[in-house]
Design an enzyme around this catalytic site. Structure first.
Site, PDB file in Angstrom:
ATOM      1  CB  ILE A   1      45.152  12.195  -0.956  1.00 17.67           C
ATOM      2  CG1 ILE A   1      44.018  13.184  -1.264  1.00 17.67           C
ATOM      3  CG2 ILE A   1      44.574  10.798  -0.673  1.00 17.67           C
ATOM      4  CD1 ILE A   1      43.207  12.874  -2.515  1.00 17.67           C
TER       5      ILE A   1
ATOM      6  CE1 TYR B   1      43.766  15.558 -12.480  1.00 13.37           C
ATOM      7  CE2 TYR B   1      41.433  16.116 -12.460  1.00 13.37           C
ATOM      8  CZ  TYR B   1      42.524  15.509 -11.865  1.00 13.37           C
ATOM      9  OH  TYR B   1      42.375  14.852 -10.663  1.00 13.37           O
TER      10      TYR B   1
HETATM   11  N1  LIG Z   1      42.224  16.285  -3.852  1.00 11.35           N
HETATM   12  C1  LIG Z   1      41.147  16.038  -4.575  1.00 11.35           C
HETATM   13  O1  LIG Z   1      40.064  16.600  -4.312  1.00 11.35           O
HETATM   14  C2  LIG Z   1      41.187  15.076  -5.724  1.00 11.35           C
HETATM   15  C3  LIG Z   1      40.020  14.906  -6.495  1.00 11.35           C
HETATM   16  C4  LIG Z   1      40.052  14.013  -7.558  1.00 11.35           C
HETATM   17  C5  LIG Z   1      41.184  13.275  -7.806  1.00 11.35           C
HETATM   18  N2  LIG Z   1      42.305  13.469  -7.056  1.00 11.35           N
HETATM   19  C6  LIG Z   1      43.502  12.682  -7.359  1.00 11.35           C
HETATM   20  O2  LIG Z   1      44.064  12.222  -6.151  1.00 11.35           O
HETATM   21  C7  LIG Z   1      45.480  12.150  -6.278  1.00 11.35           C
HETATM   22  C8  LIG Z   1      46.160  12.882  -5.127  1.00 11.35           C
HETATM   23  O3  LIG Z   1      45.725  14.238  -5.127  1.00 11.35           O
HETATM   24  P1  LIG Z   1      46.193  15.287  -4.021  1.00 11.35           P
HETATM   25  O4  LIG Z   1      45.041  16.182  -3.783  1.00 11.35           O
HETATM   26  O5  LIG Z   1      46.825  14.589  -2.878  1.00 11.35           O
HETATM   27  O6  LIG Z   1      47.271  16.116  -4.856  1.00 11.35           O
HETATM   28  P2  LIG Z   1      48.758  16.543  -4.454  1.00 11.35           P
HETATM   29  O7  LIG Z   1      49.225  17.485  -5.528  1.00 11.35           O
HETATM   30  O8  LIG Z   1      48.800  17.036  -3.069  1.00 11.35           O
HETATM   31  O9  LIG Z   1      49.542  15.171  -4.561  1.00 11.35           O
HETATM   32  C9  LIG Z   1      50.089  14.681  -5.767  1.00 11.35           C
HETATM   33  C10 LIG Z   1      51.485  14.175  -5.445  1.00 11.35           C
HETATM   34  O10 LIG Z   1      52.060  13.651  -6.661  1.00 11.35           O
HETATM   35  C11 LIG Z   1      53.409  14.088  -6.719  1.00 11.35           C
HETATM   36  N3  LIG Z   1      53.845  14.093  -8.113  1.00 11.35           N
HETATM   37  C12 LIG Z   1      53.427  14.900  -9.116  1.00 11.35           C
HETATM   38  N4  LIG Z   1      54.095  14.617 -10.247  1.00 11.35           N
HETATM   39  C13 LIG Z   1      54.947  13.595  -9.958  1.00 11.35           C
HETATM   40  C14 LIG Z   1      55.896  12.882 -10.721  1.00 11.35           C
HETATM   41  N5  LIG Z   1      56.125  13.157 -12.016  1.00 11.35           N
HETATM   42  N6  LIG Z   1      56.593  11.894 -10.108  1.00 11.35           N
HETATM   43  C15 LIG Z   1      56.395  11.616  -8.792  1.00 11.35           C
HETATM   44  N7  LIG Z   1      55.493  12.263  -8.023  1.00 11.35           N
HETATM   45  C16 LIG Z   1      54.786  13.254  -8.600  1.00 11.35           C
HETATM   46  C17 LIG Z   1      53.365  15.493  -6.111  1.00 11.35           C
HETATM   47  O11 LIG Z   1      54.637  15.981  -5.702  1.00 11.35           O
HETATM   48  C18 LIG Z   1      52.410  15.292  -4.960  1.00 11.35           C
HETATM   49  O12 LIG Z   1      53.080  14.866  -3.790  1.00 11.35           O
HETATM   50  C19 LIG Z   1      45.800  12.715  -7.669  1.00 11.35           C
HETATM   51  O13 LIG Z   1      45.975  11.632  -8.551  1.00 11.35           O
HETATM   52  C20 LIG Z   1      44.575  13.492  -8.039  1.00 11.35           C
HETATM   53  O14 LIG Z   1      44.396  13.560  -9.450  1.00 11.35           O
HETATM   54  C21 LIG Z   1      42.326  14.364  -6.024  1.00 11.35           C
END
Ligand SMILES: NC(=O)c1ccc[n+]([C@@H]2O[C@H](COP(=O)([O-])OP(=O)(O)OC[C@H]3O[C@@H](n4cnc5c(N)ncnc54)[C@H](O)[C@@H]3O)[C@@H](O)[C@H]2O)c1
Length: 309
Positions: free
Chosen positions: A12, A142
């Site tokens: 995202i 989670y």
């Molecule tokens: N994709 C979905 O369908 C979805 C649904 C519900 C909620 N979310 C939320 O949206 C957000 C983004 O999700 P996404 O799908 O892009 O996931 P993603 O895993 O692609 O992105 C998460 C990012 O956070 C970074 N990250 C993780 N731990 C870290 C740390 N300790 N320090 C710094 N950076 C760190 C990762 O390297 C990654 O770039 C998240 O908070 C997720 O919980 C996503």
């Protein structure tokens, strides 16, 4: 406006960076990421500053949010199975990380903070559609961390007057979503299997349904809320009230894919909810010009993107 995106190198986050760069009111975008699932930009951009750091370090977060106008907090370990396997890490990154982001935003005088929560907070509550006022009944570590994320965010608004909004994302999908790690989401996993001529794996009978949301609506809503300083005292569903079963997704993919698709059904996964469908009334009242993308069109876009990779 200068904006920090935590987790800005994830799925995202990367799409959001690209969307923000197209906005005339956005001068610079900063990302904070530790690259655990995110990827570094392959081509540097003059208006993008990548900071390597960890959400678990308050100093890293304080430094990254120094001088920005808005923060979008996406960084997290975003997986139900991962949290069941390793709840301590998920708790530290998702809850401590959120607290660090909010406290650093307060200390640095940031004008607006939006955070990513999740439809998983509704958990065992079977009511449909998911209206924000429903009782939250998390089924996984989670989901607990996402409930804490939005609760801390609202507490920072009431306790310190921070301008905040917590979005509950549903199942977001689109280009740049990774399929190549063990905790990948269902649509990229399906597409990777199709590309490799392997059967698609479905946990359970495939009748579980999700409110699949195009990444374009998500980046549009986050951007508009930051640029307009849109706030909400309660979390806001970021989805449009559609509901498609996994078997339904397979049927649509079959229409796009030339050869017959094989599916293998395996045991359901613990912590997964059966059905998910948002009420979008609050989203529409706050951001009436964020439009619902057509699911079939968005699925075709991501199908084409994967097949061309
Ligand atoms: N994709 C979905 O369908 C979805 C649904 C519900 C909620 N979310 C939320 O949206 C957000 C983004 O999700 P996404 O799908 O892009 O996931 P993603 O895993 O692609 O992105 C998460 C990012 O956070 C970074 N990250 C993780 N731990 C870290 C740390 N300790 N320090 C710094 N950076 C760190 C990762 O390297 C990654 O770039 C998240 O908070 C997720 O919980 C996503």
């Amino acid at each position: 406006m200068d904006i920090l995106i935590t987790g800005g190198c994830g799925f995202i986050g990367t799409n959001l960076v690209n969307h923000l760069l197209a906005q005339p009111d956005v001068e610079r975008v900063r990302t904070l990421d530790n690259y655990v699932t995110g990827l570094r930009r392959t081509v540097p951009h003059a208006r993008v500053q990548e900071i390597e750091g960890d959400l678990r370090s308050y100093d890293d977060v304080l430094r990254a949010s120094d001088g920005v106008d808005a923060v979008v907090h996406l960084g997290a370990l975003p997986s139900v199975p991962r949290s069941i396997k390793d709840p301590l890490s998920t708790n530290a990154v998702n809850i401590d990380g959120t607290l660090h982001v909010l406290e650093a935003a307060r200390a640095n005088g940031v004008q607006h903070v939006s955070v990513a929560s999740s439809s998983s907070v509704y958990g065992a509550n079977p009511a449909l559609p998911k209206v924000e006022s429903l009782a939250t009944l998390p089924l996984s570590p989670y989901a607990v961390t996402k409930l804490a994320t939005e609760s801390y965010t609202n507490a920072y608004a009431t306790s310190y007057g921070l301008n905040t909004i917590a979005f509950r994302f549903f199942n977001v999908f689109g280009p740049l979503q990774r399929a190549d790690h063990v905790y990948a989401a269902v649509i990229p996993k399906f597409l990777a299997a199709l590309k490799n001529n392997e059967p698609l794996t479905i946990f359970g009978d495939g009748e579980q349904s999700r409110d699949f949301t195009s990444i374009h609506a998500v980046t549009d809503a986050i951007t508009k809320s930051a640029l307009r300083t849109v706030t909400s005292e309660t979390p806001v569903n970021l989805a449009f009230g559609t509901r498609t079963s996994l078997n339904g997704v397979v049927a649509l993919l079959q229409e796009l894919h030339g050869s017959p698709i094989k599916v293998q059904y395996v045991d359901p996964r613990p912590g997964d909810v059966k059905h998910s469908q948002a009420s979008s009334a609050l989203l529409t009242s706050l951001l009436p010009d964020v439009v619902q993308p057509d699911f079939v069109h968005a699925l075709k876009e991501v199908y084409d993107w994967y097949m061309e990779l």
